[in-house]
Design a protein around this motif. Structure first.
Motif, PDB file in Angstrom:
ATOM      1  N   VAL A  10       0.802  -1.225   0.000  1.00  0.00           N
ATOM      2  CA  VAL A  10       0.000   0.000   0.000  1.00  0.00           C
ATOM      3  C   VAL A  10       0.837   1.279   0.000  1.00  0.00           C
ATOM      4  O   VAL A  10       0.366   2.336  -0.441  1.00  0.00           O
ATOM      5  CB  VAL A  10      -0.962   0.033   1.212  1.00  0.00           C
ATOM      6  N   CYS A  11       2.065   1.234   0.512  1.00  0.00           N
ATOM      7  CA  CYS A  11       2.868   2.445   0.742  1.00  0.00           C
ATOM      8  C   CYS A  11       4.052   2.531  -0.208  1.00  0.00           C
ATOM      9  O   CYS A  11       4.791   1.546  -0.367  1.00  0.00           O
ATOM     10  CB  CYS A  11       3.356   2.446   2.191  1.00  0.00           C
ATOM     11  N   PRO A  12       4.287   3.694  -0.843  1.00  0.00           N
ATOM     12  CA  PRO A  12       5.414   3.820  -1.780  1.00  0.00           C
ATOM     13  C   PRO A  12       6.774   3.499  -1.189  1.00  0.00           C
ATOM     14  O   PRO A  12       7.617   2.906  -1.863  1.00  0.00           O
ATOM     15  CB  PRO A  12       5.337   5.294  -2.223  1.00  0.00           C
ATOM     16  N   ASN A  13       7.039   3.898   0.074  1.00  0.00           N
ATOM     17  CA  ASN A  13       8.359   3.587   0.637  1.00  0.00           C
ATOM     18  C   ASN A  13       8.357   2.324   1.488  1.00  0.00           C
ATOM     19  O   ASN A  13       9.373   1.957   2.080  1.00  0.00           O
ATOM     20  CB  ASN A  13       8.937   4.783   1.402  1.00  0.00           C
ATOM     21  N   GLY A  14       7.211   1.668   1.561  1.00  0.00           N
ATOM     22  CA  GLY A  14       7.130   0.356   2.190  1.00  0.00           C
ATOM     23  C   GLY A  14       7.092   0.336   3.695  1.00  0.00           C
ATOM     24  O   GLY A  14       7.031  -0.736   4.296  1.00  0.00           O
ATOM     25  N   THR A  30      11.485  13.206   9.218  1.00  0.00           N
ATOM     26  CA  THR A  30      11.001  13.558  10.563  1.00  0.00           C
ATOM     27  C   THR A  30      11.213  12.440  11.572  1.00  0.00           C
ATOM     28  O   THR A  30      11.018  12.640  12.767  1.00  0.00           O
ATOM     29  CB  THR A  30       9.501  13.914  10.533  1.00  0.00           C
ATOM     30  N   ARG A  31      11.580  11.252  11.083  1.00  0.00           N
ATOM     31  CA  ARG A  31      11.798  10.073  11.933  1.00  0.00           C
ATOM     32  C   ARG A  31      10.545   9.725  12.727  1.00  0.00           C
ATOM     33  O   ARG A  31      10.603   9.368  13.902  1.00  0.00           O
ATOM     34  CB  ARG A  31      12.990  10.305  12.885  1.00  0.00           C
ATOM     35  N   ARG A  32       9.395   9.801  12.050  1.00  0.00           N
ATOM     36  CA  ARG A  32       8.122   9.473  12.685  1.00  0.00           C
ATOM     37  C   ARG A  32       7.281   8.614  11.760  1.00  0.00           C
ATOM     38  O   ARG A  32       7.444   8.653  10.536  1.00  0.00           O
ATOM     39  CB  ARG A  32       7.353  10.751  13.032  1.00  0.00           C
ATOM     40  N   VAL A  33       6.359   7.844  12.364  1.00  0.00           N
ATOM     41  CA  VAL A  33       5.437   7.070  11.532  1.00  0.00           C
ATOM     42  C   VAL A  33       4.567   8.035  10.742  1.00  0.00           C
ATOM     43  O   VAL A  33       4.272   9.147  11.184  1.00  0.00           O
ATOM     44  CB  VAL A  33       4.564   6.124  12.393  1.00  0.00           C
ATOM     45  N   CYS A  34       4.157   7.610   9.558  1.00  0.00           N
ATOM     46  CA  CYS A  34       3.376   8.460   8.654  1.00  0.00           C
ATOM     47  C   CYS A  34       1.886   8.190   8.846  1.00  0.00           C
ATOM     48  O   CYS A  34       1.450   7.042   8.884  1.00  0.00           O
ATOM     49  CB  CYS A  34       3.772   8.185   7.204  1.00  0.00           C
ATOM     50  N   THR A  35       1.124   9.260   8.928  1.00  0.00           N
ATOM     51  CA  THR A  35      -0.324   9.132   9.100  1.00  0.00           C
ATOM     52  C   THR A  35      -1.082   9.527   7.831  1.00  0.00           C
ATOM     53  O   THR A  35      -2.307   9.553   7.833  1.00  0.00           O
ATOM     54  CB  THR A  35      -0.806  10.018  10.260  1.00  0.00           C
ATOM     55  N   ARG A  36      -0.352   9.811   6.739  1.00  0.00           N
ATOM     56  CA  ARG A  36      -1.005  10.198   5.496  1.00  0.00           C
ATOM     57  C   ARG A  36      -1.621   8.983   4.797  1.00  0.00           C
ATOM     58  O   ARG A  36      -1.147   7.863   4.959  1.00  0.00           O
ATOM     59  CB  ARG A  36      -0.013  10.873   4.547  1.00  0.00           C
ATOM     60  N   GLN A  37      -2.641   9.221   3.997  1.00  0.00           N
ATOM     61  CA  GLN A  37      -3.213   8.156   3.189  1.00  0.00           C
ATOM     62  C   GLN A  37      -2.254   7.856   2.041  1.00  0.00           C
ATOM     63  O   GLN A  37      -1.919   8.753   1.262  1.00  0.00           O
ATOM     64  CB  GLN A  37      -4.580   8.580   2.632  1.00  0.00           C
ATOM     65  N   ALA A  51      -5.351  -3.375   6.485  1.00  0.00           N
ATOM     66  CA  ALA A  51      -6.786  -3.333   6.171  1.00  0.00           C
ATOM     67  C   ALA A  51      -7.311  -1.906   6.116  1.00  0.00           C
ATOM     68  O   ALA A  51      -8.222  -1.601   5.342  1.00  0.00           O
ATOM     69  CB  ALA A  51      -7.560  -4.143   7.200  1.00  0.00           C
ATOM     70  N   SER A  52      -6.733  -1.020   6.911  1.00  0.00           N
ATOM     71  CA  SER A  52      -7.194   0.364   6.916  1.00  0.00           C
ATOM     72  C   SER A  52      -6.866   1.087   5.618  1.00  0.00           C
ATOM     73  O   SER A  52      -7.466   2.106   5.303  1.00  0.00           O
ATOM     74  CB  SER A  52      -6.574   1.117   8.104  1.00  0.00           C
ATOM     75  N   HIS A  53      -5.900   0.547   4.856  1.00  0.00           N
ATOM     76  CA  HIS A  53      -5.505   1.158   3.586  1.00  0.00           C
ATOM     77  C   HIS A  53      -5.876   0.302   2.380  1.00  0.00           C
ATOM     78  O   HIS A  53      -5.661   0.713   1.239  1.00  0.00           O
ATOM     79  CB  HIS A  53      -3.995   1.401   3.565  1.00  0.00           C
ATOM     80  N   ALA A  54      -6.390  -0.888   2.606  1.00  0.00           N
ATOM     81  CA  ALA A  54      -6.770  -1.797   1.516  1.00  0.00           C
ATOM     82  C   ALA A  54      -8.153  -2.341   1.811  1.00  0.00           C
ATOM     83  O   ALA A  54      -8.321  -3.501   2.188  1.00  0.00           O
ATOM     84  CB  ALA A  54      -5.749  -2.918   1.375  1.00  0.00           C
ATOM     85  N   LYS A  55      -9.142  -1.486   1.666  1.00  0.00           N
ATOM     86  CA  LYS A  55     -10.511  -1.841   2.020  1.00  0.00           C
ATOM     87  C   LYS A  55     -11.000  -3.037   1.198  1.00  0.00           C
ATOM     88  O   LYS A  55     -10.759  -3.125  -0.005  1.00  0.00           O
ATOM     89  CB  LYS A  55     -11.448  -0.650   1.768  1.00  0.00           C
TER      90      LYS A  55
END
Length: 409
Positions: free
Chosen positions: A135-139, A146-153, A207-211
């Protein structure tokens, strides 16, 4: 299960270069022992010479990072046509009604082209999700600057415009193009007939990103032999073991050891190893360790630190540490926090907080009895029903195969 299947286990490499490859190889071995015909298909690596019961197909390619021709690496990273064609040729020789393709890793060499080929040939495809490349481009669902988890869609305008890459924005753009091709050209994750998550945490996150996707949770469980629990007096170091990369938080562990004024030991390899060796000359860096050597060293460790900054899925090292009677200090987010019981089999610390980690590291270093008691608990829990869990895990995977093949009839 009495029906014997043709199982193609597909992974970027047939050599152990990380957790995904280890799971793929150990599952292939277990399925072969159950009497299935197992074919291990990879783009890279040299097949082991001492593994009987498995048919090996390695295309002799390089990963996109190791390929010296950068144009070729960029093209193959987007769509590895030769890998897809080789897999297609293999599939034409096998019956659809009794054949499953089980994909583990594809982002380093195989690419999404193999997913498209399996679907085009009409075979059933299972994918174990060791990361978030589905689901995520950088995996990683992780923002490196920012060294933080990403919350973007993932793949939203906010995602596409954000430079979250570990290198530079131009590389992020390439990753976005790749993800677009994989999503709409290969059909990832839509064309996975079943996704296997290695933890409940990662299943919920994917599941939250692959409905609407079909996801089954099958916990990771390494193949291990039980050894006697070592005494408290034989243990000393508080160590880090794993891949040395930015998202793993190795520098956080090193800083915590500096604050706590205890020796730092780093077991593993990765892109940040040369830089960290230079920055932390007093730390002991072992480099990559074979599994047997890692197991031997763990038996003498006082505690293991897993300071991940990203959302870990289900690191094998937690189970390996428990099997050796080693308590684990983990970040309080991601799957590790659900695998380690705080104060019972290890400790939790605030993710990204070196001072809090230093406090936990010092606590176990100064109180070896406390560390040993937690290690004993982890050891007993791990080995209590290990054989039953290992057997049940493979049966669960076999049941997934049978269900998919039954639905295809």
């Amino acid at each position: 299960m009495t029906v014997k299947l043709n199982i193609i286990v597909a992974n970027d490499s047939c050599e152990v270069d990380g957790g995904a490859a280890l799971v793929a190889l150990e599952d292939a071995q277990a399925l072969a022992r159950k009497g299935h015909r197992v074919i291990f298909f990879s783009a890279c690596g040299t097949p082991p010479v001492n593994q009987t019961g498995i048919e090996w197909i390695s295309l002799g390619q390089r990963t996109i990072l190791d390929e010296p021709n950068r144009l070729k690496a960029a093209v193959n990273g987007l769509w590895n046509a030769s890998a897809a064609n080789a897999l297609g040729a293999l599939l034409t020789q096998l019956p659809k009604e009794s054949t499953i393709v089980h994909l583990h890793g594809w982002s380093k060499a195989l690419s999404g082209s193999v997913v498209s080929m399996v679907h085009r040939k009409g075979f059933r495809l299972v994918c174990t999700l060791h990361d978030y490349f589905s689901v995520c481009p950088n995996g990683g669902l992780y923002d490196y600057p920012t060294r933080r988890v990403c919350t973007r869609q993932p793949m939203s305008m906010s995602c596409v415009s954000r430079n979250c890459d570990s290198r530079r924005y131009a590389h992020k753009v390439w990753r976005v193009v790749r993800q677009f091709i994989w999503r709409y050209g290969a059909g990832i994750p839509r064309k996975f007939d079943l996704m296997i998550a290695v933890s409940k945490f990662s299943a919920e996150k994917i599941a939250s990103h692959a409905k609407g996707s079909s996801i089954e949770v099958v916990d990771n469980l390494p193949t291990l032999q039980q050894s006697a629990l070592q005494s408290m007096e034989q243990r000393s170091a508080v160590v880090y073991a794993g891949r040395i990369a930015a998202e793993k938080g190795v520098d956080l562990y090193l800083e915590a050891c500096r604050i706590a004024q205890i020796p730092a030991e780093v077991w593993g390899d990765g892109p940040l190893l040369p830089e960290l060796r230079q920055q932390w000359p007093d730390a002991n860096f072992s480099g990559w360790l074979p599994k047997a050597e890692l197991t031997k060293r763990l038996q003498k460790a006082q505690a293991l630190v897993l300071p991940s900054l990203w959302y870990e899925n289900s690191p094998m090292i937690i189970a390996e540490a428990a099997a050796a009677g080693v308590p684990v200090i983990v970040s309080d987010h991601g799957a590790p926090a659900t695998l380690v019981e705080d104060g019972v089999t290890g400790l939790h610390f605030r993710a990204g907080d070196a001072a809090d980690l230093a406090e936990k590291v010092a606590q176990l270093h100064k109180d070896p009895q406390y560390a040993h008691v937690m290690g004993q608990t982890a050891y007993k829990r791990f080995w209590m029903d290990y054989d039953a869990r290992a057997h049940g895990r493979i049966e669960q995977i076999e049941a997934c195969y049978q269900k998919l093949l039954g639905a295809a009839e």
